[in-house]
Design an enzyme around this catalytic site. Sequence first.
Site, PDB file in Angstrom:
ATOM      1  N   PHE A   1       0.964  -1.119   0.133  1.00  0.00           N
ATOM      2  CA  PHE A   1      -0.126  -0.005  -0.051  1.00  0.00           C
ATOM      3  C   PHE A   1       0.826   1.092  -0.004  1.00  0.00           C
TER       4      PHE A   1
ATOM      5  N   CYS B   1      -9.076   3.249   4.021  1.00  0.00           N
ATOM      6  CA  CYS B   1      -8.450   2.080   4.284  1.00  0.00           C
ATOM      7  C   CYS B   1      -7.869   2.053   5.715  1.00  0.00           C
TER       8      CYS B   1
ATOM      9  N   ASN C   1      -8.553   3.414   8.393  1.00  0.00           N
ATOM     10  CA  ASN C   1      -9.446   2.975   9.662  1.00  0.00           C
ATOM     11  C   ASN C   1      -9.507   1.427   9.730  1.00  0.00           C
TER      12      ASN C   1
ATOM     13  N   GLN D   1       6.833  -4.262  46.937  1.00  0.00           N
ATOM     14  CA  GLN D   1       5.549  -3.474  46.271  1.00  0.00           C
ATOM     15  C   GLN D   1       5.892  -2.795  45.104  1.00  0.00           C
TER      16      GLN D   1
ATOM     17  N   GLU E   1       0.538   4.349  10.697  1.00  0.00           N
ATOM     18  CA  GLU E   1      -1.003   4.352  10.709  1.00  0.00           C
ATOM     19  C   GLU E   1      -1.364   5.710  11.395  1.00  0.00           C
TER      20      GLU E   1
ATOM     21  N   PHE F   1      -4.211  20.807  13.102  1.00  0.00           N
ATOM     22  CA  PHE F   1      -3.401  20.088  12.202  1.00  0.00           C
ATOM     23  C   PHE F   1      -2.314  21.071  12.078  1.00  0.00           C
TER      24      PHE F   1
HETATM   25  P1  TGC Z   1      -9.025  16.212   5.772  1.00  0.00           P
HETATM   26  O1  TGC Z   1      -9.248  17.297   4.942  1.00  0.00           O
HETATM   27  O2  TGC Z   1      -9.285  15.953   7.481  1.00  0.00           O
HETATM   28  O3  TGC Z   1      -9.787  14.840   5.302  1.00  0.00           O
HETATM   29  C1  TGC Z   1     -10.178  14.606   4.044  1.00  0.00           C
HETATM   30  C2  TGC Z   1     -11.493  14.227   3.616  1.00  0.00           C
HETATM   31  O4  TGC Z   1     -11.265  12.596   4.445  1.00  0.00           O
HETATM   32  C3  TGC Z   1     -12.381  12.679   5.420  1.00  0.00           C
HETATM   33  N1  TGC Z   1     -11.538  11.797   6.472  1.00  0.00           N
HETATM   34  C4  TGC Z   1     -11.643  10.440   6.572  1.00  0.00           C
HETATM   35  N2  TGC Z   1     -12.600   9.698   6.209  1.00  0.00           N
HETATM   36  C5  TGC Z   1     -12.543   8.295   6.505  1.00  0.00           C
HETATM   37  N3  TGC Z   1     -11.662   8.042   7.669  1.00  0.00           N
HETATM   38  C6  TGC Z   1     -10.996   8.793   8.214  1.00  0.00           C
HETATM   39  N4  TGC Z   1      -9.998   8.212   9.002  1.00  0.00           N
HETATM   40  C7  TGC Z   1     -10.783  10.164   7.796  1.00  0.00           C
HETATM   41  N5  TGC Z   1     -10.187  11.220   8.105  1.00  0.00           N
HETATM   42  C8  TGC Z   1     -10.695  12.203   7.361  1.00  0.00           C
HETATM   43  C9  TGC Z   1     -12.449  13.903   5.920  1.00  0.00           C
HETATM   44  O5  TGC Z   1     -13.779  14.086   6.786  1.00  0.00           O
HETATM   45  C10 TGC Z   1     -12.730  14.574   4.478  1.00  0.00           C
HETATM   46  O6  TGC Z   1     -13.751  14.171   3.904  1.00  0.00           O
HETATM   47  P2  TGC Z   1     -14.602  15.239   2.870  1.00  0.00           P
HETATM   48  O7  TGC Z   1     -15.904  14.616   2.709  1.00  0.00           O
HETATM   49  O8  TGC Z   1     -14.631  16.458   3.696  1.00  0.00           O
HETATM   50  O9  TGC Z   1     -13.673  15.449   1.801  1.00  0.00           O
HETATM   51  O10 TGC Z   1      -7.720  15.860   5.199  1.00  0.00           O
HETATM   52  P3  TGC Z   1      -6.216  16.250   5.774  1.00  0.00           P
HETATM   53  O11 TGC Z   1      -5.371  16.380   4.611  1.00  0.00           O
HETATM   54  O12 TGC Z   1      -6.238  17.489   6.667  1.00  0.00           O
HETATM   55  O13 TGC Z   1      -5.741  15.218   6.721  1.00  0.00           O
HETATM   56  C11 TGC Z   1      -6.265  14.562   7.635  1.00  0.00           C
HETATM   57  C12 TGC Z   1      -5.285  13.671   8.850  1.00  0.00           C
HETATM   58  C13 TGC Z   1      -4.186  14.237   9.131  1.00  0.00           C
HETATM   59  C14 TGC Z   1      -5.983  13.202   9.708  1.00  0.00           C
HETATM   60  C15 TGC Z   1      -4.841  12.318   7.683  1.00  0.00           C
HETATM   61  O14 TGC Z   1      -4.331  12.877   6.532  1.00  0.00           O
HETATM   62  C16 TGC Z   1      -4.115  11.425   8.286  1.00  0.00           C
HETATM   63  O15 TGC Z   1      -4.805  10.464   9.188  1.00  0.00           O
HETATM   64  N6  TGC Z   1      -2.622  11.449   8.627  1.00  0.00           N
HETATM   65  C17 TGC Z   1      -1.958  10.270   8.999  1.00  0.00           C
HETATM   66  C18 TGC Z   1      -1.526   9.573   7.951  1.00  0.00           C
HETATM   67  C19 TGC Z   1      -1.325   8.114   8.128  1.00  0.00           C
HETATM   68  O16 TGC Z   1      -1.984   7.533   8.910  1.00  0.00           O
HETATM   69  N7  TGC Z   1      -0.738   7.369   7.129  1.00  0.00           N
HETATM   70  C20 TGC Z   1      -0.686   5.854   7.186  1.00  0.00           C
HETATM   71  C21 TGC Z   1       0.066   5.476   6.041  1.00  0.00           C
HETATM   72  S1  TGC Z   1      -0.285   3.600   5.888  1.00  0.00           S
HETATM   73  C22 TGC Z   1       0.755   2.764   7.052  1.00  0.00           C
HETATM   74  O17 TGC Z   1       1.093   3.538   7.934  1.00  0.00           O
HETATM   75  C23 TGC Z   1       0.965   1.381   7.124  1.00  0.00           C
HETATM   76  S2  TGC Z   1       1.699   0.799   8.398  1.00  0.00           S
HETATM   77  C24 TGC Z   1       1.664  -0.745   8.122  1.00  0.00           C
HETATM   78  C25 TGC Z   1       0.372  -1.269   9.119  1.00  0.00           C
HETATM   79  O18 TGC Z   1      -0.680  -1.049   8.965  1.00  0.00           O
HETATM   80  O19 TGC Z   1       0.827  -2.456   9.760  1.00  0.00           O
HETATM   81  P1  FAD Z   2       6.311  13.086   9.971  1.00  0.00           P
HETATM   82  O1  FAD Z   2       4.925  13.106   9.495  1.00  0.00           O
HETATM   83  O2  FAD Z   2       7.329  13.862   9.639  1.00  0.00           O
HETATM   84  O3  FAD Z   2       6.209  13.482  11.840  1.00  0.00           O
HETATM   85  C1  FAD Z   2       7.190  13.393  12.418  1.00  0.00           C
HETATM   86  C2  FAD Z   2       6.924  14.230  13.691  1.00  0.00           C
HETATM   87  O4  FAD Z   2       5.973  15.259  13.669  1.00  0.00           O
HETATM   88  C3  FAD Z   2       5.858  12.988  14.481  1.00  0.00           C
HETATM   89  O5  FAD Z   2       6.167  13.220  16.066  1.00  0.00           O
HETATM   90  C4  FAD Z   2       4.451  13.704  14.188  1.00  0.00           C
HETATM   91  O6  FAD Z   2       3.394  13.548  14.978  1.00  0.00           O
HETATM   92  C5  FAD Z   2       4.659  15.242  14.316  1.00  0.00           C
HETATM   93  N1  FAD Z   2       3.812  16.038  13.435  1.00  0.00           N
HETATM   94  C6  FAD Z   2       3.448  16.005  12.084  1.00  0.00           C
HETATM   95  N2  FAD Z   2       2.749  16.863  11.988  1.00  0.00           N
HETATM   96  C7  FAD Z   2       2.293  17.240  13.144  1.00  0.00           C
HETATM   97  C8  FAD Z   2       1.169  18.183  13.393  1.00  0.00           C
HETATM   98  N3  FAD Z   2       0.352  18.799  12.487  1.00  0.00           N
HETATM   99  N4  FAD Z   2       0.958  18.585  14.796  1.00  0.00           N
HETATM  100  C9  FAD Z   2       1.928  18.115  15.822  1.00  0.00           C
HETATM  101  N5  FAD Z   2       2.936  17.287  15.462  1.00  0.00           N
HETATM  102  C10 FAD Z   2       2.906  16.779  14.040  1.00  0.00           C
HETATM  103  N6  FAD Z   2       3.331   4.095   4.757  1.00  0.00           N
HETATM  104  C11 FAD Z   2       2.436   3.626   3.718  1.00  0.00           C
HETATM  105  O7  FAD Z   2       1.822   4.501   3.005  1.00  0.00           O
HETATM  106  N7  FAD Z   2       2.350   2.241   3.530  1.00  0.00           N
HETATM  107  C12 FAD Z   2       3.260   1.353   4.301  1.00  0.00           C
HETATM  108  O8  FAD Z   2       2.971   0.110   4.137  1.00  0.00           O
HETATM  109  C13 FAD Z   2       3.725   1.764   5.486  1.00  0.00           C
HETATM  110  N8  FAD Z   2       4.602   1.021   6.296  1.00  0.00           N
HETATM  111  C14 FAD Z   2       5.310   1.717   7.302  1.00  0.00           C
HETATM  112  C15 FAD Z   2       6.137   0.679   7.949  1.00  0.00           C
HETATM  113  C16 FAD Z   2       6.978   1.243   8.908  1.00  0.00           C
HETATM  114  C17 FAD Z   2       8.022   0.165   9.669  1.00  0.00           C
HETATM  115  C18 FAD Z   2       7.144   2.624   9.241  1.00  0.00           C
HETATM  116  C19 FAD Z   2       8.090   3.159  10.469  1.00  0.00           C
HETATM  117  C20 FAD Z   2       6.237   3.446   8.672  1.00  0.00           C
HETATM  118  C21 FAD Z   2       5.584   2.992   7.655  1.00  0.00           C
HETATM  119  N9  FAD Z   2       4.635   3.787   6.754  1.00  0.00           N
HETATM  120  C22 FAD Z   2       3.940   3.454   5.657  1.00  0.00           C
HETATM  121  C23 FAD Z   2       4.725   5.212   7.007  1.00  0.00           C
HETATM  122  C24 FAD Z   2       4.037   5.707   7.981  1.00  0.00           C
HETATM  123  O9  FAD Z   2       2.659   5.833   7.996  1.00  0.00           O
HETATM  124  C25 FAD Z   2       4.420   7.494   8.340  1.00  0.00           C
HETATM  125  O10 FAD Z   2       6.005   7.243   8.846  1.00  0.00           O
HETATM  126  C26 FAD Z   2       3.562   7.953   9.356  1.00  0.00           C
HETATM  127  O11 FAD Z   2       2.464   8.365   8.666  1.00  0.00           O
HETATM  128  C27 FAD Z   2       4.449   9.350   9.886  1.00  0.00           C
HETATM  129  O12 FAD Z   2       4.969  10.192   8.877  1.00  0.00           O
HETATM  130  P2  FAD Z   2       6.636  10.492   9.084  1.00  0.00           P
HETATM  131  O13 FAD Z   2       7.349   9.269   9.286  1.00  0.00           O
HETATM  132  O14 FAD Z   2       7.039  11.202   7.671  1.00  0.00           O
HETATM  133  O15 FAD Z   2       6.515  11.622  10.049  1.00  0.00           O
END
Ligand code: TGC
Ligand code: FAD
Length: 397
Positions: A134, A251, A253, A293, A377, A397
């Site tokens: 992904f 996704c 979620n 303790q 995530e 944010f």
């Molecule tokens: P924002 O304007 O807030 O939202 C855009 C639209 O999306 C809606 N929305 C959601 N809908 C469903 N589920 C959610 N969790 C949603 N969060 C927001 C929102 O209501 C809006 O809808 P609409 O109809 O108004 O257009 O977007 P933003 O650009 O301000 O960002 C919001 C933010 C910061 C919460 C989001 O970008 C975020 O969650 N950032 C974190 C990124 C993240 O989690 N990346 C993960 C990458 S994958 C990964 O890490 C895999 S690890 C491997 C493993 O899982 O084991």
């Molecule tokens: P950054 O976004 O640069 O954040 C750095 C620091 O700044 C954090 O402490 C963060 O909380 C803080 N920060 C950022 N913005 C703000 C704000 N607005 N306010 C306050 N604090 C803030 N991604 C995928 O797409 N697919 C995958 O399969 C996937 N697998 C992963 C596997 C591993 C082992 C790891 C480590 C990461 C993986 N990721 C994947 C990426 C992961 O989702 C990102 O690392 C994560 O979303 C954070 O992004 P970043 O590392 O760029 O940190």
Amino acid sequence: MAFKFQGVDFIAFDSLLSKDELLIRANTRAFIEDKLIPIVEQCNRDGRFPRELVRPMGELGFYGATLDGYGCAGMNNVEYGLLMQELERGDSGIRSFISVQSALVMYPIYAFGSEEQKYFWLPKMATGEKLGCFGLTEPDFGSNPGGMRMRARKDGDHYVLNGEKMWITSGSFADVAVIWAKVEEPGVAPEDWKVRGFLVETDRPGFSAHDVHGKWSLRTSVTSGLSLQDVRIPATNLLPKSDGLKSPLMCLNQARYGISWGVIGAAMACYDTALQYAKQRKQFHGQPIASHQLVQEKLVWMITEITKAQLLALQVGRLKDEGKAGFQHISMAKKNNVGIALECARMARDILGANGITDDYPIMRHMMNLESVKTYEGTDDIHTLILGNSITGISAF
Ligand code: TGC
Ligand code: FAD
């Protein structure tokens, strides 16, 4: 020397579970005990993903487990959560591999794909014959994926993709990558281009993956950077129902929910090890350290937080089954449960003293893994801001 896991259930939590839910937990626990625990420390030392477990886990219905049809198990969300818990008691890297295959690849194909895409990919992914990754995160866009630079340009009946993805789990062995890209629209400002999902077969010319080395965390999992240079895919590889950033967030979620259960497993492994160790290890006057303790206080904190985490995950799971779980509920479960699991790992390591730093025990491995789980995530901070936004109505944010 590691201890045999005793199970953790302080308040008769099991009485809240159905027979089917208990059965899935028992079967997964048996598989992990039998197949993963004996090899996991060596895999962690070697930085090796145990590929030999991929097909056996497919036979047990571990992939795409909540999906209906297409060879998937059709589990409810609590059954799926318990599956994640048992996997992560083994190792976060294995749970991560399955989270990605299920929640981040099979789910978007199921939710946003055409019937042809579903029939082609899902049955093969359910068995583990085909594996996925992904691609949302980019080198410069982690917490803020909406800023992504990956582009898709329509060219007749094809799309051409260009850009980089980073930190992609399973990236270098996946058969297919779900790539999130902004689709170029002439006459529209680039910041308004819509994010859509594409199925990119990883053997297409212009696609390459390179693994991240030197990780101290998730060493049993493969993490890669992806490069797409003029990768041409048929227009039919677009996920037709993907529609904006909301689609990849949907996704997330699914995956975040699974993590909220998974980390309970890691916390249980640490607590159970620390409890057994504390009852056996003697210091001062020949007494077990469990008689002090300060040690009891740590164990009590752990079991209390694990119990609260179980109840939170269960309630979100039941809400999810009723179609009532909002993403803010899932954020609370992910943030809280990862946080307490990491703290349990640190406390358990402390209770084991010097022994806690070795891989004779699973604690330090879980602790290092959980550092990644705290970041991916959605970081702990991002989930705080999602919750803050939910209760105040103000985005910070
Ligand atoms: P924002 O304007 O807030 O939202 C855009 C639209 O999306 C809606 N929305 C959601 N809908 C469903 N589920 C959610 N969790 C949603 N969060 C927001 C929102 O209501 C809006 O809808 P609409 O109809 O108004 O257009 O977007 P933003 O650009 O301000 O960002 C919001 C933010 C910061 C919460 C989001 O970008 C975020 O969650 N950032 C974190 C990124 C993240 O989690 N990346 C993960 C990458 S994958 C990964 O890490 C895999 S690890 C491997 C493993 O899982 O084991
Ligand atoms: P950054 O976004 O640069 O954040 C750095 C620091 O700044 C954090 O402490 C963060 O909380 C803080 N920060 C950022 N913005 C703000 C704000 N607005 N306010 C306050 N604090 C803030 N991604 C995928 O797409 N697919 C995958 O399969 C996937 N697998 C992963 C596997 C591993 C082992 C790891 C480590 C990461 C993986 N990721 C994947 C990426 C992961 O989702 C990102 O690392 C994560 O979303 C954070 O992004 P970043 O590392 O760029 O940190």
